[in-house]
Every structure is written in structure tokens, then in C-alpha cells.
Design a protein around this motif. Structure first.
Motif, PDB file in Angstrom:
ATOM      1  N   VAL A 105      -0.402  13.649   9.895  1.00  0.00           N
ATOM      2  CA  VAL A 105      -0.204  14.013   8.495  1.00  0.00           C
ATOM      3  C   VAL A 105       0.947  13.220   7.897  1.00  0.00           C
ATOM      4  O   VAL A 105       0.840  12.668   6.787  1.00  0.00           O
ATOM      5  CB  VAL A 105       0.060  15.524   8.357  1.00  0.00           C
ATOM      6  CG1 VAL A 105       0.409  15.879   6.913  1.00  0.00           C
ATOM      7  CG2 VAL A 105      -1.144  16.327   8.823  1.00  0.00           C
ATOM      8  N   THR A 106       2.054  13.125   8.623  1.00  0.00           N
ATOM      9  CA  THR A 106       3.221  12.406   8.123  1.00  0.00           C
ATOM     10  C   THR A 106       2.913  10.934   7.920  1.00  0.00           C
ATOM     11  O   THR A 106       3.344  10.322   6.927  1.00  0.00           O
ATOM     12  CB  THR A 106       4.404  12.566   9.093  1.00  0.00           C
ATOM     13  OG1 THR A 106       4.648  13.955   9.322  1.00  0.00           O
ATOM     14  CG2 THR A 106       5.668  11.934   8.527  1.00  0.00           C
ATOM     15  N   ALA A 107       2.150  10.335   8.836  1.00  0.00           N
ATOM     16  CA  ALA A 107       1.804   8.921   8.722  1.00  0.00           C
ATOM     17  C   ALA A 107       0.939   8.656   7.494  1.00  0.00           C
ATOM     18  O   ALA A 107       1.150   7.680   6.771  1.00  0.00           O
ATOM     19  CB  ALA A 107       1.085   8.454   9.987  1.00  0.00           C
ATOM     20  N   VAL A 108      -0.043   9.529   7.247  1.00  0.00           N
ATOM     21  CA  VAL A 108      -0.909   9.340   6.079  1.00  0.00           C
ATOM     22  C   VAL A 108      -0.126   9.588   4.799  1.00  0.00           C
ATOM     23  O   VAL A 108      -0.284   8.865   3.807  1.00  0.00           O
ATOM     24  CB  VAL A 108      -2.150  10.258   6.161  1.00  0.00           C
ATOM     25  CG1 VAL A 108      -3.012  10.105   4.913  1.00  0.00           C
ATOM     26  CG2 VAL A 108      -2.973   9.937   7.401  1.00  0.00           C
ATOM     27  N   MET A 135      -6.915  15.166  -2.026  1.00  0.00           N
ATOM     28  CA  MET A 135      -7.198  14.218  -0.955  1.00  0.00           C
ATOM     29  C   MET A 135      -6.255  13.035  -1.089  1.00  0.00           C
ATOM     30  O   MET A 135      -5.965  12.588  -2.203  1.00  0.00           O
ATOM     31  CB  MET A 135      -8.656  13.757  -1.010  1.00  0.00           C
ATOM     32  CG  MET A 135      -9.632  14.818  -0.530  1.00  0.00           C
ATOM     33  SD  MET A 135     -11.363  14.412  -0.885  1.00  0.00           S
ATOM     34  CE  MET A 135     -11.628  15.431  -2.347  1.00  0.00           C
ATOM     35  N   PHE A 136      -5.743  12.568   0.038  1.00  0.00           N
ATOM     36  CA  PHE A 136      -4.846  11.419   0.026  1.00  0.00           C
ATOM     37  C   PHE A 136      -5.186  10.528   1.202  1.00  0.00           C
ATOM     38  O   PHE A 136      -5.494  10.999   2.294  1.00  0.00           O
ATOM     39  CB  PHE A 136      -3.373  11.860   0.049  1.00  0.00           C
ATOM     40  CG  PHE A 136      -2.994  12.830   1.134  1.00  0.00           C
ATOM     41  CD1 PHE A 136      -2.277  12.415   2.247  1.00  0.00           C
ATOM     42  CD2 PHE A 136      -3.334  14.173   1.030  1.00  0.00           C
ATOM     43  CE1 PHE A 136      -1.905  13.306   3.235  1.00  0.00           C
ATOM     44  CE2 PHE A 136      -2.975  15.087   2.025  1.00  0.00           C
ATOM     45  CZ  PHE A 136      -2.252  14.641   3.134  1.00  0.00           C
ATOM     46  N   GLY A 137      -5.170   9.205   0.955  1.00  0.00           N
ATOM     47  CA  GLY A 137      -5.660   8.279   1.968  1.00  0.00           C
ATOM     48  C   GLY A 137      -4.773   7.077   2.166  1.00  0.00           C
ATOM     49  O   GLY A 137      -4.039   6.649   1.266  1.00  0.00           O
ATOM     50  N   ALA A 138      -4.847   6.529   3.372  1.00  0.00           N
ATOM     51  CA  ALA A 138      -4.141   5.311   3.755  1.00  0.00           C
ATOM     52  C   ALA A 138      -5.070   4.523   4.662  1.00  0.00           C
ATOM     53  O   ALA A 138      -6.198   4.941   4.948  1.00  0.00           O
ATOM     54  CB  ALA A 138      -2.832   5.643   4.470  1.00  0.00           C
ATOM     55  N   GLU A 139      -4.615   3.369   5.139  1.00  0.00           N
ATOM     56  CA  GLU A 139      -5.463   2.540   5.999  1.00  0.00           C
ATOM     57  C   GLU A 139      -5.874   3.278   7.268  1.00  0.00           C
ATOM     58  O   GLU A 139      -6.977   3.087   7.777  1.00  0.00           O
ATOM     59  CB  GLU A 139      -4.731   1.245   6.360  1.00  0.00           C
ATOM     60  CG  GLU A 139      -4.653   0.243   5.223  1.00  0.00           C
ATOM     61  CD  GLU A 139      -4.109  -1.094   5.672  1.00  0.00           C
ATOM     62  OE1 GLU A 139      -3.907  -1.266   6.897  1.00  0.00           O
ATOM     63  OE2 GLU A 139      -3.879  -1.963   4.825  1.00  0.00           O
ATOM     64  N   GLY A 166     -12.181   8.342   6.833  1.00  0.00           N
ATOM     65  CA  GLY A 166     -11.691   7.156   6.134  1.00  0.00           C
ATOM     66  C   GLY A 166     -11.402   7.437   4.680  1.00  0.00           C
ATOM     67  O   GLY A 166     -11.960   8.350   4.068  1.00  0.00           O
ATOM     68  N   SER A 167     -10.496   6.641   4.108  1.00  0.00           N
ATOM     69  CA  SER A 167     -10.113   6.855   2.717  1.00  0.00           C
ATOM     70  C   SER A 167     -11.284   6.648   1.763  1.00  0.00           C
ATOM     71  O   SER A 167     -11.324   7.233   0.685  1.00  0.00           O
ATOM     72  CB  SER A 167      -8.953   5.919   2.338  1.00  0.00           C
ATOM     73  OG  SER A 167      -9.307   4.576   2.546  1.00  0.00           O
ATOM     74  N   ASP A 168     -12.261   5.827   2.145  1.00  0.00           N
ATOM     75  CA  ASP A 168     -13.449   5.639   1.307  1.00  0.00           C
ATOM     76  C   ASP A 168     -14.269   6.924   1.214  1.00  0.00           C
ATOM     77  O   ASP A 168     -15.085   7.083   0.302  1.00  0.00           O
ATOM     78  CB  ASP A 168     -14.326   4.514   1.858  1.00  0.00           C
ATOM     79  CG  ASP A 168     -13.700   3.145   1.692  1.00  0.00           C
ATOM     80  OD1 ASP A 168     -12.788   3.019   0.852  1.00  0.00           O
ATOM     81  OD2 ASP A 168     -14.113   2.213   2.408  1.00  0.00           O
ATOM     82  N   GLY A 169     -14.069   7.821   2.174  1.00  0.00           N
ATOM     83  CA  GLY A 169     -14.817   9.070   2.175  1.00  0.00           C
ATOM     84  C   GLY A 169     -14.285  10.111   1.203  1.00  0.00           C
ATOM     85  O   GLY A 169     -14.913  11.162   1.031  1.00  0.00           O
ATOM     86  N   MET A 170     -13.156   9.836   0.546  1.00  0.00           N
ATOM     87  CA  MET A 170     -12.589  10.825  -0.364  1.00  0.00           C
ATOM     88  C   MET A 170     -13.526  11.099  -1.532  1.00  0.00           C
ATOM     89  O   MET A 170     -13.778  12.254  -1.875  1.00  0.00           O
ATOM     90  CB  MET A 170     -11.215  10.380  -0.861  1.00  0.00           C
ATOM     91  CG  MET A 170     -10.150  10.327   0.228  1.00  0.00           C
ATOM     92  SD  MET A 170      -8.444  10.266  -0.436  1.00  0.00           S
ATOM     93  CE  MET A 170      -8.551   8.828  -1.503  1.00  0.00           C
TER      94      MET A 170
END
Length: 212
Positions: free
Chosen positions: A77-80, A103-107, A128-132
């Protein structure tokens, strides 16, 4: 309801624990999440200290070389939070309830934060972030077409961009199940009829950044 979230057990997290993890991440992306989660007013001590205490008690944080380190799912969670570059929020309003999520996304992945009125929220990984956007559309589809809570119902999906702009799409389902769609912010927006099979494509198009 089937969504793009992975089949793993949700991580339960309180607002003060979120505040603690955001502070630990300390990046612009994490602070953007704090603002979007409507936590700016509560950030800082003593809630941050309370979050650290309960995370330590739950084994989701440890002290190593006099520094706090997230552990297990809290580390993810912290990394994202720290690396987040894309953000999306949804509000689903039905005759009996209102569901709000972020929703929040990163690589390295993305997370869905489902808010609870009792203050203990759920975090789910997304494929994946594309799934948001896919997840947001699936949620809207479920409440507007299958109507588990009845009609009328409404779904607002809002995508936030790094430059501070946002794009919002509003879809309503009337008592007879007919759909309408509007784009933009504010009240009294112009709406148009929406065919059921167009819900996916119209929401995706409406969330695209202009002149990106």
C-alpha cells in the motif's frame, strides 16, 4: 459482483492508519491521495501517531534502526501511495445506500479503497493501473443494470490527472431501467439517452483527458 480486483482477502484499514502510511510515503503522489481521500483536515498528529500505534500492534509496521517500516500488505500500500500517478473516484447512489470508492495506481499496481461509514475501510488490489477504469465501469454496470438496490440509481466516475484537472462522467438509471449520460462538473448538466451496450465505451471516452 465480478470486478478486475484480484481474488485476495481485502486489507482492512482505518483512516488514521491511512494517514500514517501516507505520511510515511511522503511523496507528492501520496499527498495527492490524501487530498482525494478527503483526509487533509485530519492529517498530522495525533491521528498519525494513533495510526502508527495500531499498525505496529497489527504487525503491519515495524521499527528497524529507529525507523518505521511498513510490513506485508502495508508495504505494498505504501509503495503504491508513494508512486501513484493515476487516480479515479466513484460514487454510486441507490435508493437505499451510497457507495464511495477511490482507486490509485502506479507502475507496480493499483488499489481500490472502498469507504465504510464505520471508518474501517477495505483495500483491494486491482489487476494493474489500467484496470482502474475497467473496475469503475464494472461497478457502474452492476448497480445501474442489475440494480441490486433498485431504481433509480446513479453512478459518477471521476478521473483525476497529474496536472490537477479532472474529467467526470455521470450515468443515471431511471425507474424503468433506461439510461442517460452527462459529462462535466456542476449541476444541470446536459444529458442524453444512453444505450445499455454503449455504457462501457461512453464512460471510457468521457474520462479521457482533453488534448492529452
Amino acid at each position: 459482483m465480478t470486478t478486475q480486483t484480484e481474488e485476495t482477502q481485502a486489507l482492512l484499514i482505518t483512516e488514521h492508519e491511512l494517514i500514517a502510511l501516507i505520511a510515511l510515503a511522503g511523496t507528492d503522489g501520496a499527498l495527492r491521495c490524501q487530498t482525494l481521500f478527503r483526509l487533509d483536515h485530519a492529517a498530522g498528529a495525533p491521528l498519525e501517531q494513533a495510526g502508527v500505534s495500531t499498525l505496529l500492534e497489527r504487525g503491519l509496521m515495524k521499527i528497524e534502526n529507529d525507523a518505521l517500516q511498513p510490513v506485508g500488505p502495508a508495504a505494498t500500500v505504501t509503495a503504491v501511495l508513494a508512486d501513484s500517478t493515476s487516480w479515479l473516484e466513484t460514487a454510486l447512489v441507490t435508493p437505499s445506500s451510497e457507495h464511495v470508492s477511490f482507486m490509485f495506481g502506479a507502475e507496480q499496481g493499483a488499489l481500490l479503497l472502498n469507504l465504510s461509514k464505520y471508518g474501517v475501510h477495505e483495500l483491494h488490489p486491482i489487476t494493474g493501473s489500467d484496470g482502474m477504469v475497467t473496475t469503475a465501469i464494472q461497478m457502474a454496470d452492476y448497480y445501474l443494470k442489475q440494480a441490486p438496490d433498485g431504481y433509480p440509481a446513479a453512478a459518477t466516475t471521476r478521473r483525476h490527472f497529474k496536472d490537477g484537472t479532472s474529467r467526470a462522467v455521470h450515468v443515471k438509471a431511471e425507474a424503468d431501467g433506461s439510461l442517460s449520460i452527462a459529462e462535466g462538473e456542476g449541476e444541470n448538466l446536459d444529458s442524453s439517452a444512453l444505450a445499455s451496450e454503449q455504457l462501457d465505451s461512453r464512460i471510457r471516452a468521457g474520462l479521457e483527458q482533453q488534448n492529452a
